[in-house]
Design an enzyme around this catalytic site. Structure first.
Site, PDB file in Angstrom:
ATOM      1  N   GLU A 167       0.829  -1.207   0.000  1.00 36.85           N
ATOM      2  CA  GLU A 167       0.000   0.000   0.000  1.00 36.85           C
ATOM      3  C   GLU A 167       0.864   1.258   0.000  1.00 36.85           C
ATOM      4  O   GLU A 167       0.542   2.254  -0.672  1.00 36.85           O
ATOM      5  CB  GLU A 167      -0.918  -0.008   1.216  1.00 36.85           C
ATOM      6  CG  GLU A 167      -1.956   1.094   1.226  1.00 36.85           C
ATOM      7  CD  GLU A 167      -2.935   1.002   0.077  1.00 36.85           C
ATOM      8  OE1 GLU A 167      -3.081   2.018  -0.653  1.00 36.85           O
ATOM      9  OE2 GLU A 167      -3.544  -0.070  -0.112  1.00 36.85           O
ATOM     10  N   GLU A 187       1.445   6.393  -7.153  1.00 38.30           N
ATOM     11  CA  GLU A 187       0.368   7.308  -7.529  1.00 38.30           C
ATOM     12  C   GLU A 187       0.821   8.764  -7.448  1.00 38.30           C
ATOM     13  O   GLU A 187       0.518   9.572  -8.339  1.00 38.30           O
ATOM     14  CB  GLU A 187      -0.840   7.096  -6.607  1.00 38.30           C
ATOM     15  CG  GLU A 187      -1.614   5.815  -6.881  1.00 38.30           C
ATOM     16  CD  GLU A 187      -2.849   5.700  -6.018  1.00 38.30           C
ATOM     17  OE1 GLU A 187      -2.986   6.532  -5.083  1.00 38.30           O
ATOM     18  OE2 GLU A 187      -3.668   4.808  -6.269  1.00 38.30           O
TER      19      GLU A 187
END
Length: 235
Positions: A65, A72
């Site tokens: 994560e 991102e």
């Protein structure tokens, strides 16, 4: 600037974790799941090897994560506008988190099932073995309760919308009945998963709110359990 001291590097790393937890809802869910798992492991008294494997699985999911969030941010920096290649990069990073989560779920199931399934099976057996009449009466009472609650709330129609969700109530009533009838933990988990999927579909279709779905699930489960326990007591 690049940190020169070890403590500064640690602070930067912690800031990155905090930023991810603050901005990414999935990271908060991962942390909550890790907390619940660690508390469960404490009570189950698993072996040191099993604890090590679970810890590695948790860390791997959190690592994935964190990496996904970093990718991102980098993609948004390089390509602020929409670009198909940027979408591929984000999708692949999200896929890595999904793969890590599936692996952790399998690991958790293989380790924890032999500790939790016997207890779960005993809990299912406490409600007894309902007859066909009890099953039919339970479902009818759930439907009647949903109609009454919808009439009182004055929202939605009998088959769409309103408080609570009738689909969620019936789905969880059936899941409760099947779980107690079979008294098999695996079958119970599967039917509960199907009930969750039915309930989730009401959210995806924007027919019900999360509150309406949750109250429907609680209504179906509680009424079914109460009817079966009353039947067992009267018998």
């Amino acid at each position: 600037m690049k940190p020169t001291r070890f403590i500064d590097s640690v602070n930067c790393a912690i800031e990155g974790i905090i930023h991810t937890a603050r901005t990414q809802k999935h990271m908060r869910w991962h942390f909550l799941a890790a907390l619940v798992l660690l508390v469960t492991v404490l009570f189950l008294r698993v072996s040191p090897l099993e604890f090590t494997l679970l810890t590695v699985s948790i860390c791997f999911v959190l690592f994935a994560e964190l990496l996904n969030t970093a990718i991102e941010a980098l993609v948004d920096l390089v390509s602020p506008e929409y670009h198909p290649v940027a979408k591929i990069a984000k999708d692949v990073a999200a896929g890595a988190v999904l793969v890590a989560s599936i692996g952790a779920a399998v690991m958790g199931y293989l380790i924890l099932s032999r500790y939790m399934f016997p207890v779960y099976k005993e809990a299912l057996a406490m409600a007894g073995s309902p007859t066909e009449m009890v099953a039919v009466v339970s479902l009818l009472m759930v439907v009647i309760a949903v109609v009454i609650l919808k009439a009182v709330s004055g929202k939605g129609t009998p088959l769409e919308g309103g408080l609570p969700s009738g689909h969620a109530a019936v789905a969880f009533a059936i899941a409760t009945l099947v779980s107690i009838l079979t008294q098999d933990p695996i079958i119970s988990i599967l039917v509960i998963a199907m009930a969750v999927m039915v309930s989730h579909s009401r959210l995806l279709l924007r027919i019900h709110s999360l509150r309406e779905v949750f109250l429907g699930a609680v209504t179906g489960t509680i009424i079914t359990l109460v009817v079966m326990l009353l039947f067992r007591t009267l018998r």
